[in-house]
Scaffold this motif. Structure first.
Motif, mmCIF file in Angstrom:
data_model
loop_
_atom_site.group_PDB
_atom_site.id
_atom_site.type_symbol
_atom_site.label_atom_id
_atom_site.label_comp_id
_atom_site.label_asym_id
_atom_site.label_seq_id
_atom_site.Cartn_x
_atom_site.Cartn_y
_atom_site.Cartn_z
ATOM 1 N N PHE A 1 28.339 77.345 -42.392
ATOM 2 C CA PHE A 1 27.572 76.251 -42.970
ATOM 3 C C PHE A 1 28.192 74.882 -42.685
ATOM 4 N N LEU A 2 29.256 74.868 -41.903
ATOM 5 C CA LEU A 2 29.935 73.613 -41.591
ATOM 6 C C LEU A 2 29.312 72.978 -40.342
ATOM 7 N N LEU A 3 28.947 71.712 -40.449
ATOM 8 C CA LEU A 3 28.437 70.968 -39.305
ATOM 9 C C LEU A 3 29.584 70.133 -38.729
ATOM 10 N N ALA A 4 30.101 70.558 -37.597
ATOM 11 C CA ALA A 4 31.223 69.849 -36.982
ATOM 12 C C ALA A 4 30.716 68.601 -36.279
ATOM 13 N N ARG A 5 31.231 67.444 -36.684
ATOM 14 C CA ARG A 5 30.911 66.180 -36.036
ATOM 15 C C ARG A 5 31.928 65.934 -34.914
ATOM 16 N N PRO A 6 31.790 64.841 -34.160
ATOM 17 C CA PRO A 6 32.610 64.679 -32.953
ATOM 18 C C PRO A 6 34.118 64.813 -33.140
ATOM 19 N N LEU A 7 34.695 64.232 -34.194
ATOM 20 C CA LEU A 7 36.154 64.313 -34.343
ATOM 21 C C LEU A 7 36.620 65.753 -34.551
ATOM 22 N N LEU A 8 35.937 66.493 -35.409
ATOM 23 C CA LEU A 8 36.326 67.889 -35.644
ATOM 24 C C LEU A 8 36.113 68.721 -34.391
ATOM 25 N N ARG A 9 35.003 68.495 -33.695
ATOM 26 C CA ARG A 9 34.757 69.232 -32.451
ATOM 27 C C ARG A 9 35.859 68.973 -31.438
ATOM 28 N N ALA A 10 36.322 67.731 -31.356
ATOM 29 C CA ALA A 10 37.371 67.396 -30.390
ATOM 30 C C ALA A 10 38.676 68.105 -30.732
ATOM 31 N N LEU A 11 38.994 68.202 -32.019
ATOM 32 C CA LEU A 11 40.217 68.892 -32.427
ATOM 33 C C LEU A 11 40.119 70.387 -32.146
ATOM 34 N N ALA B 1 40.861 52.807 -40.571
ATOM 35 C CA ALA B 1 42.002 53.433 -41.249
ATOM 36 C C ALA B 1 41.869 54.951 -41.234
ATOM 37 N N PHE B 2 40.672 55.447 -41.469
ATOM 38 C CA PHE B 2 40.424 56.893 -41.432
ATOM 39 C C PHE B 2 40.685 57.443 -40.035
ATOM 40 N N LEU B 3 40.183 56.750 -39.023
ATOM 41 C CA LEU B 3 40.356 57.193 -37.643
ATOM 42 C C LEU B 3 41.831 57.211 -37.262
ATOM 43 N N LEU B 4 42.557 56.220 -37.727
ATOM 44 C CA LEU B 4 43.980 56.114 -37.447
ATOM 45 C C LEU B 4 44.727 57.347 -37.948
ATOM 46 N N GLU B 5 44.374 57.801 -39.124
ATOM 47 C CA GLU B 5 45.032 58.978 -39.712
ATOM 48 C C GLU B 5 44.727 60.236 -38.922
ATOM 49 N N VAL B 6 43.468 60.435 -38.554
ATOM 50 C CA VAL B 6 43.081 61.638 -37.828
ATOM 51 C C VAL B 6 43.722 61.672 -36.441
ATOM 52 N N LEU B 7 43.655 60.542 -35.709
ATOM 53 C CA LEU B 7 44.198 60.511 -34.353
ATOM 54 C C LEU B 7 45.722 60.560 -34.356
ATOM 55 N N GLY B 8 46.332 60.028 -35.408
ATOM 56 C CA GLY B 8 47.785 60.041 -35.473
ATOM 57 C C GLY B 8 48.358 61.435 -35.635
ATOM 58 N N GLU B 9 47.649 62.285 -36.372
ATOM 59 C CA GLU B 9 48.153 63.631 -36.650
ATOM 60 C C GLU B 9 47.483 64.708 -35.805
ATOM 61 N N ASN B 10 46.344 64.384 -35.205
ATOM 62 C CA ASN B 10 45.538 65.381 -34.484
ATOM 63 C C ASN B 10 45.272 66.599 -35.349
ATOM 64 N N THR B 11 45.058 66.344 -36.609
ATOM 65 C CA THR B 11 44.793 67.419 -37.557
ATOM 66 C C THR B 11 43.942 66.882 -38.687
ATOM 67 N N VAL B 12 43.221 67.779 -39.328
ATOM 68 C CA VAL B 12 42.414 67.408 -40.489
ATOM 69 C C VAL B 12 42.378 68.604 -41.442
ATOM 70 N N THR B 13 42.353 68.311 -42.715
ATOM 71 C CA THR B 13 42.283 69.360 -43.721
ATOM 72 C C THR B 13 40.899 69.364 -44.347
ATOM 73 N N ILE B 14 40.246 70.510 -44.264
ATOM 74 C CA ILE B 14 38.962 70.723 -44.930
ATOM 75 C C ILE B 14 39.268 71.482 -46.210
ATOM 76 N N PRO B 15 39.081 70.893 -47.385
ATOM 77 C CA PRO B 15 39.514 71.520 -48.635
ATOM 78 C C PRO B 15 39.063 72.969 -48.791
ATOM 79 N N GLU B 16 37.835 73.266 -48.374
ATOM 80 C CA GLU B 16 37.302 74.619 -48.574
ATOM 81 C C GLU B 16 37.797 75.621 -47.532
#
Length: 297
Positions: A120-130, A151-166
């Motif tokens: 049920f997750l719709l991956a947008r461009p940043l998640l798809r790239a990771l 600021a949000f983009l800076l955090e994602v690109l800096g770590e190349n990671t994202v946390t999805i709570p679920e």
């Protein structure tokens, strides 16, 4: 012919790979792109519209044989549009199916957990790239986004990671090659620029623009390519609302070729001016100044 991501050992290799897919990069741009690739750093490209910033990302993906993932920035863009969202209509249908199939009271915890699965997750461009790296991630026109998105983009690109709570953490196995573009409609914050390699793209010089025309339009004659490139360069020095970029140069030459013209004269220029100038005021100013003057060089 595609070049392997790992086979690029020097800027000249990358320049050659770009050349083979029709993008002529000068030494400075090829070096900046090579360093971004090898250092795993985003490449921030600024310049006037039409200088080839977006085309660079497209060419890099083609040359390296990887997918191009594009995030088009605009005013008001937020994390759900860039990262991920949940497919609420499908979740609702799933919940109704659970309720219809239940023989007793529905366990709310079990139902909620089933609603937030990967399907049920719709991956947008940043998640798809990771998830799909190696790939080229184009963050186009970052100057159109607001400070919070930066600021949000800076955090994602800096770590190349994202946390999805679920679902937990998603980390790129290989950092995507990130190309950010800006037309400098506003200044991008230093915090983002500091984490990127930077390159300012100029319009090509006359020799390179002729080469671009001949590469993109193989049937064009030397005289027509030279005349179009020269006229476009003179238009860029005029006081226009929207000076033409390389894309307009190619369009103009192609329009002339479609009409069977082998050279650019005042009559041909008047008939095809809409291929190179996209504002009425610019066309009127150019005609008033004299098309013979435009072509005299």
């Amino acid at each position: 012919m595609q070049t392997s991501w790992a086979a690029v050992d020097a800027p000249a290799d990358l320049a050659g790979a770009l050349d083979r897919v029709g993008y002529l990069a000068d030494e400075g741009l090829a070096t900046a792109a090579f360093l971004a690739l090898r250092m795993g750093r985003p490449l921030f490209c600024e310049g006037e519209p039409g200088t080839g910033k977006t085309s660079l990302a497209v060419a890099l993906a083609t040359a390296l044989g990887v997918e191009l993932i594009k995030l088009q920035c605009h005013e008001g863009i937020d994390a759900t549009q860039a990262l991920y969202d949940w497919d609420f209509p499908r979740q609702l249908l799933h919940l109704r199916a659970l309720e219809a199939g239940a023989t007793g009271p529905l366990d709310s915890d079990v139902a909620e957990k089933s609603l937030y699965g990967r399907r049920f997750l719709l991956a947008r461009p940043l998640l798809r790239a990771l998830e799909q790296a190696p790939c080229v991630l184009l963050v186009d026109e970052i100057d159109r986004a607001d400070d919070e998105f930066e600021a949000f983009l800076l955090e994602v690109l800096g770590e190349n990671t994202v946390t999805i709570p679920e679902l937990g953490e998603v980390r790129a196995a290989v950092p995507p090659l990130v190309v950010l573009t800006s037309n400098r409609t506003r200044e991008v914050h230093d915090a983002l620029k500091r984490r990127c390699l930077y390159h300012w793209l100029e319009h090509p010089d006359l020799v390179r623009e002729i080469a671009i025309l001949r590469r993109r339009l193989p049937g064009i004659g030397e005289r027509l390519a030279t005349q179009v490139a020269g006229a476009v360069r003179r238009l860029r020095t005029a006081e226009l609302l929207k000076p033409p970029g390389v894309a307009e140069s190619i369009d103009w030459a192609e329009a002339l070729m479609t009409l069977g013209r082998s050279e650019l004269d005042a009559a041909a220029a008047a008939a095809t001016l809409g291929a190179v100038l996209k504002y009425r005021e610019d066309a009127e100013r150019t005609v008033a100044a004299g098309l013979d003057t435009l072509l005299a060089g």
